[in-house]
Scaffold this active site. Sequence first.
Site: not given
Length: 503
Positions: A14, A178
Amino acid sequence: MTYQNPILTGMYPDPSICRVHEDYYLVTSSFEYLPGIPVFHSKDLIHWRQIGHALQHEGQMEFPNAKSSKGIWAPTIRFHDGMFYIASTVADGNQSRNFYVTACDPEGPWSAPVYVEQSGVDPSLFFDDDGSVYFTSNRFGDGLPNAVVQQSLIDVSTGKLRSEPRIISEGSGGAFTEAPHLFKRNGRYYLVCAEGGTGLSHMSTLFRADTPWGPFEGCPFNPVLTSRDAPQPALCAMGHADFVTDQQGNDWAVFLCHRNTISKYHTLGRETALLPVCWREDGWPEVLYQQAPLRVECQTLLSDHPWPREPARDIFTESGLGHKWNFLRMFIKDYAMEAEGLSLLGNAFSLSDCASPAFIAQRQRHFDCEIKTKMMFEPRSENEEAGVAVRMSEQAFYCLTVTRRDGRKCLALTKRLGDMQTETVCPVEYGGPLELYVQADRERYTFGHMVNGERCALGSGLAWMLSSEVHLGFTGVYLGMYASGNGTPCISPARYSWFEYNA
């Protein structure tokens, strides 16, 4: 001109990136490990060194009972008007809260978390030219058929919302939209999202609009980044991208991916990779090398700027632990730096507990590697143990420890896989310091100790059994020092003279 992907190996997923003049700063998720949110610095986008953590001490945040893969998710780093901002999500149990921390210096100190009353996960801050600050996250539940992107105006000095969150995008139709990041180029607003889940169908999609609120049109060649259709990609599950422009005007995407250990299994966790981006005449960015090779040829690389290599051996002194070392869920106080090395006192918790055992570890960053340590431990009570551990989660780990069984001092190789646990015991007929080792390759971990300078293997465990494909979750394998009283605190500490990681 070539470079190697991933640029950060081991569990660094991420990624988010920002540039300040000629310096680049990058952060990644850290889940249940503390200190949290590692912060990296680079001069060339290829070579990175860790300079600290955004969550540096217990007064900022702990999550004492979080299950594996909970904790800190998907941070975003931004720089504005002399201040660094990192927005992220803390997930604990069924609850999640968004927050951000600030610092004038990326090495810290970082502020206490400022919590934001906006639902969803993977928040991001965007500072517009007119002074407006936008807080963007995903949103799910509330009867929505899929996760969407929501956004609000925020007072960044207090964390208070200045407007109610509004849905600005439903993504391109992929599962679980997301990781939204909003950025501006040539008067247009671009929204990059992750879709498809963080597995093999993962991807990054792109949208643009004339205002931060939309309406957003999708890129005609979405997804702009994915390896979902490649038969045998070198980098699997590519997605969750963030963009940066270098000082020469060239653009780049950092993103997560993973490399398989064998077949379809991955143990190192999701890693961080980099690809060049070019802007087309129609105003859309295109990520080059869609089927990303491990070795990337690129003519727009910056001047090479490697950092000094860290020594393989940590000789523990009173100066403290380096940035690569982590604890589980809480900042443990069961260790001390002494003249003889690191003293670790086992508490009542074991690696099987959703708690904070005496475990000090670092990410496994290479498929083929070895850890070694020299330790001294005299177990006084039955089931006291100390040694080394290979951990994926509380339900998936291997450990080699000095312990006491049936009144005798011995070495024990313990393997926990789901609801199964086995133990192999070998008597130890001598006192004094003991050298333990763990050898790792793509197929297995081999555990043993040194006897008169020779290796004596006690057993092994399959590497793929510590993979996300077997035990689910978002993390990778950690290697480190471990002690436990298995229900009661240890009477005596283990003393580690040094710890070595070789690849």
